[in-house]
Every structure is written in structure tokens, then in C-alpha cells.
Design a protein around this motif. Structure first.
Motif, PDB file in Angstrom:
ATOM      1  N   GLY A 220      66.029 -28.493  92.488  1.00 38.71           N
ATOM      2  CA  GLY A 220      66.523 -29.416  91.471  1.00 38.71           C
ATOM      3  C   GLY A 220      65.540 -30.536  91.179  1.00 38.71           C
ATOM      4  O   GLY A 220      65.388 -30.966  90.027  1.00 38.71           O
ATOM      5  N   GLU A 221      64.849 -31.013  92.216  1.00 38.05           N
ATOM      6  CA  GLU A 221      63.849 -32.065  92.038  1.00 38.05           C
ATOM      7  C   GLU A 221      62.708 -31.593  91.137  1.00 38.05           C
ATOM      8  O   GLU A 221      62.280 -32.316  90.219  1.00 38.05           O
ATOM      9  CB  GLU A 221      63.297 -32.483  93.406  1.00 38.05           C
ATOM     10  N   LEU A 222      62.231 -30.373  91.367  1.00 40.19           N
ATOM     11  CA  LEU A 222      61.133 -29.848  90.548  1.00 40.19           C
ATOM     12  C   LEU A 222      61.603 -29.519  89.128  1.00 40.19           C
ATOM     13  O   LEU A 222      60.856 -29.716  88.167  1.00 40.19           O
ATOM     14  CB  LEU A 222      60.534 -28.612  91.221  1.00 40.19           C
ATOM     15  N   GLU A 223      62.827 -29.021  88.982  1.00 43.08           N
ATOM     16  CA  GLU A 223      63.345 -28.707  87.646  1.00 43.08           C
ATOM     17  C   GLU A 223      63.516 -29.969  86.806  1.00 43.08           C
ATOM     18  O   GLU A 223      63.168 -29.982  85.620  1.00 43.08           O
ATOM     19  CB  GLU A 223      64.679 -27.963  87.769  1.00 43.08           C
ATOM     20  N   ARG A 224      64.025 -31.024  87.405  1.00 46.52           N
ATOM     21  CA  ARG A 224      64.176 -32.287  86.666  1.00 46.52           C
ATOM     22  C   ARG A 224      62.829 -32.872  86.268  1.00 46.52           C
ATOM     23  O   ARG A 224      62.698 -33.483  85.205  1.00 46.52           O
ATOM     24  CB  ARG A 224      64.975 -33.292  87.512  1.00 46.52           C
ATOM     25  N   ALA A 225      61.829 -32.689  87.122  1.00 49.93           N
ATOM     26  CA  ALA A 225      60.495 -33.196  86.807  1.00 49.93           C
ATOM     27  C   ALA A 225      59.884 -32.454  85.619  1.00 49.93           C
ATOM     28  O   ALA A 225      59.210 -33.054  84.775  1.00 49.93           O
ATOM     29  CB  ALA A 225      59.587 -33.068  88.028  1.00 49.93           C
ATOM     30  N   ILE A 226      60.140 -31.141  85.539  1.00 49.06           N
ATOM     31  CA  ILE A 226      59.588 -30.345  84.442  1.00 49.06           C
ATOM     32  C   ILE A 226      60.340 -30.600  83.140  1.00 49.06           C
ATOM     33  O   ILE A 226      59.744 -30.635  82.049  1.00 49.06           O
ATOM     34  CB  ILE A 226      59.620 -28.842  84.812  1.00 49.06           C
ATOM     35  N   GLU A 227      61.636 -30.826  83.209  1.00 52.12           N
ATOM     36  CA  GLU A 227      62.452 -30.999  82.006  1.00 52.12           C
ATOM     37  C   GLU A 227      62.366 -32.402  81.410  1.00 52.12           C
ATOM     38  O   GLU A 227      62.882 -32.629  80.316  1.00 52.12           O
ATOM     39  CB  GLU A 227      63.917 -30.686  82.334  1.00 52.12           C
ATOM     40  N   SER A 228      61.716 -33.340  82.079  1.00 49.74           N
ATOM     41  CA  SER A 228      61.653 -34.727  81.613  1.00 49.74           C
ATOM     42  C   SER A 228      60.308 -35.021  80.965  1.00 49.74           C
ATOM     43  O   SER A 228      59.344 -34.270  81.117  1.00 49.74           O
ATOM     44  CB  SER A 228      61.887 -35.702  82.776  1.00 49.74           C
ATOM     45  N   THR A 229      60.263 -36.125  80.233  1.00 51.45           N
ATOM     46  CA  THR A 229      59.006 -36.689  79.762  1.00 51.45           C
ATOM     47  C   THR A 229      58.753 -37.985  80.514  1.00 51.45           C
ATOM     48  O   THR A 229      59.630 -38.448  81.267  1.00 51.45           O
ATOM     49  CB  THR A 229      59.043 -36.938  78.244  1.00 51.45           C
ATOM     50  N   TYR A 230      57.574 -38.594  80.318  1.00 52.93           N
ATOM     51  CA  TYR A 230      57.203 -39.725  81.166  1.00 52.93           C
ATOM     52  C   TYR A 230      56.543 -40.828  80.341  1.00 52.93           C
ATOM     53  O   TYR A 230      55.799 -40.568  79.390  1.00 52.93           O
ATOM     54  CB  TYR A 230      56.265 -39.256  82.283  1.00 52.93           C
TER      55      TYR A 230
END
Length: 352
Positions: free
Chosen positions: A170-180
Motif C-alpha cells: 500500500g505504501e508503494l502504491e500510494r507513492a506511485i498514484e500521487s504527485t509531488y
């Protein structure tokens, strides 16, 4: 205007929709013309949200702010994702396999980054082959010197993730689905909010979801925001919101009060300037005596002497005349000089 027609109680949905559709139509037309004239396909165009603030941020932060999106910018099935980890590298590969994580295409350790990817060509290929980079938050301070500035120029800075969490997938999926949002010390910050391949409706959905999180991560929130624009990598920016240009609450000059000492200082400066002008007018031009030979000459104003131009020819003549006078005075004082050869010939034997 109804509250449902505003994004985060500030931005008009109508104005934002018009700007997104106009930008998408213009950028798509330009990209189509470029593809017809070029042999190689162009890179994917991003849609950026430009945030202009009234006051600069006091410090630069390496760790970016995570901004949620409804429609992700990265698809791991199409664009490879690289994970940079601590040593040993094999330990984290086994960790990903135990959590059944298959959307990470490559794992690179710090030792491998220093060895195999030390050369510029190897790092450039690593940058080109991967669309996104994730990194263990414990090694983030080491990466700027190991990767180089090309990562930052390409806007592919490694995103910090926590590899010690239980819900690693879940941590890696949220990182990929977000912008920064990378906070800098200037007054303008850009955030990726969409792709040109997205439909305008998807870009508008991303603006609605990401804008509240962007504003919350800015010091001062809406009171510190001056304007919001959207643009692509190579297009002009279109405005979607601008604060009022006034001193009212939320306006451009809200909280910026003019100092009370400023009028007095300006007045004193004007008085001093006027006094200087009066003194210049009252001041008389001094006279300098001009002599001709031994007789006393008449006095001439200094202004005439200063303003008279002197040509290079006159300077050369004056120098040559001075040199001739010095040579003449030397000959008169010492008498005619004999050469060394003439002196030796005229010398008699036995004479010292």
C-alpha cells in the motif's frame, strides 16, 4: 455563485473548465503538428499547476509533499518504476517478493549505484529506461551527489518511501498514484496534475482533488497565494484564479503596510536635493591666471579651460616640444658630447 461551483471555496469551476479545455486543444494541436514534421516521437507532455505566492518560503526542503490524484500520472504496466534501496540489495528484492509486489521493475542498491552506474553514460541510460524512481527515505540525503543534476532537470527526483512498514504494498502504491510538490525558496512552484493524453475531464478531476492538499502545504494557505495558472511543458500559462489587487482581506497587498518613516525620509531627501541645487546655483566659478612666457596674463574662467577640447595631435606636439627643450638644455649645460671612438682616437700615448 453557488458554493458547489467553487473549488476549495475559491476557484470557479467554470473558469477552470474553460482554461483546461483551451489548453488541451492548443497543446494537442501543436503536438500533432510536431509529430507530422519529426521522425522520432516526442516525449509525453505534462499539465502543470503553477502556484505563485506573495511571500517566499524561508527554507528549501529536500523531501517533497505528497499530493493525491484521482487519475495517476504513472502506469507501472507501461512505464517502469525503479526502487533505490540500502545495502544489501538482495534483502529488499526478497522483501518485495514476499509481499507479492510485481509493479517494481528494478531494484538498485547504493553500492551498485556507486559502482555499475558510476559513469555518466550508465546513469543516463538508467534515467531514460525508468519513468519513476522511488527510494528508501533513509538514503535520500545521499542521492543528490550520486545521481547528479540530470535527475532534477528531468523532474524525476526519487520519491521517499518507508520500506519498514507492514503494509509495504500500500505504501508503494500510494507513492506511485500521487504527485509531488517540491518546495523551493522562490515565489513560484509547479506541480504535475495531469498528462496531455488525459481527457480534459480527468485533468479537471485531478485539480479538484489536488488543490486543497497543495494549499494546505503552503505557509499562509490562501492568504499567501497570489495566483494560479495551468500550462504544459512548452505552452503559455492560462490563469484560473488571481487574488484581488488591493489592500482588502485576501488582496495582493493585505498585511503589507507602508512604513511611517517613508514619507519623512522622502521629504528630507527632497529638501536635501533642493539645498544642493541652490548651493550649486550660488557657487561662483573660480578664475585661474594664464601666463604667457614671463609676462603676467589675464585671468580666465576655469570653465573655459576645462571645456576646451584637446586633440591627440596637440598632445603629441606638446610632448615632442618638451622633449626637444630637455635635449637642448642638456647639450648647453654639458657641451657637445664626443663619441667613445673619437675620444680613443684623439688620446695620446702616455696620457691617462
Amino acid at each position: 455563485m453557488a458554493k458547489s461551483e467553487l473549488i476549495d471555496s475559491h476557484i470557479s469551476v467554470k473558469q477552470c473548465t474553460r482554461a483546461v479545455h483551451a489548453l488541451h486543444a492548443y497543446a494537442s494541436k501543436k503536438q500533432k503538428e510536431q509529430e507530422e514534421n519529426e521522425l522520432l516521437p516526442s516525449n509525453e507532455q505534462y499539465v502543470w499547476l503553477q502556484v505563485t505566492v506573495k511571500r517566499m518560503h524561508p527554507e528549501h526542503k529536500i523531501k517533497p509533499f505528497k499530493i493525491p490524484l484521482k487519475h495517476p500520472l504513472i502506469d507501472p504496466r507501461v512505464m517502469p518504476v525503479c526502487l533505490i534501496t540500502k545495502d544489501p540489495q538482495r534483502e529488499y528484492k526478497d522483501l518485495l517478493e514476499s509481499h507479492k509486489i510485481k509493479f517494481i521493475s528494478r531494484v538498485v542498491g547504493i553500492t551498485k549505484l556507486k559502482g555499475k552506474f558510476k559513469s555518466y553514460e550508465a546513469r543516463r541510460m538508467l534515467l531514460k529506461e525508468n519513468g519513476m524512481f522511488l527510494a528508501d527515505e533513509r538514503v535520500i540525503p545521499l542521492l543528490p551527489t550520486l545521481l547528479g543534476k540530470k535527475w532534477f532537470d528531468a523532474k524525476k527526483q526519487p520519491i521517499p518511501v518507508c520500506l519498514t512498514r507492514k503494509d509495504l504494498k500500500g505504501e508503494l502504491e500510494r507513492a506511485i498514484e500521487s504527485t509531488y510538490m517540491h518546495q523551493n525558496r522562490g515565489t513560484c512552484t509547479s506541480v504535475k496534475i495531469g498528462l496531455l493524453s488525459h481527457a480534459p475531464e480527468k485533468i479537471l478531476d485531478n485539480i479538484k482533488i489536488s488543490l486543497p492538499a497543495i494549499v494546505n502545504n503552503i505557509k499562509g494557505n490562501w492568504d499567501n497565494i497570489q495566483s494560479l495558472h495551468i500550462k504544459t511543458n512548452s505552452s503559455i500559462s492560462l490563469p484560473i484564479w488571481t487574488c484581488e489587487l488591493g489592500a482588502a482581506t485576501g488582496g495582493r497587498w493585505d498585511g503589507m503596510v507602508q512604513s511611517k518613516d517613508t514619507p519623512e525620509e522622502s521629504k528630507s531627501d527632497e529638501d536635501s536635493d533642493s539645498n544642493d541645487t541652490d548651493m550649486d546655483l550660488e557657487e561662483e566659478v573660480p578664475e585661474v591666471p594664464v601666463s604667457k612666457g614671463k609676462s603676467k596674463g589675464t585671468k580666465k574662467p576655469l570653465v573655459e579651460i576645462v571645456e576646451k577640447p584637446i586633440t591627440p595631435k596637440e598632445v603629441k606636439q606638446k610632448r615632442s616640444a618638451e622633449g626637444a627643450e630637455k635635449k637642448k638644455a642638456k647639450i648647453v649645460k654639458g657641451g657637445p658630447a664626443k663619441s667613445a671612438k673619437a675620444a680613443l682616437i684623439g688620446k695620446k700615448p702616455g696620457q691617462p
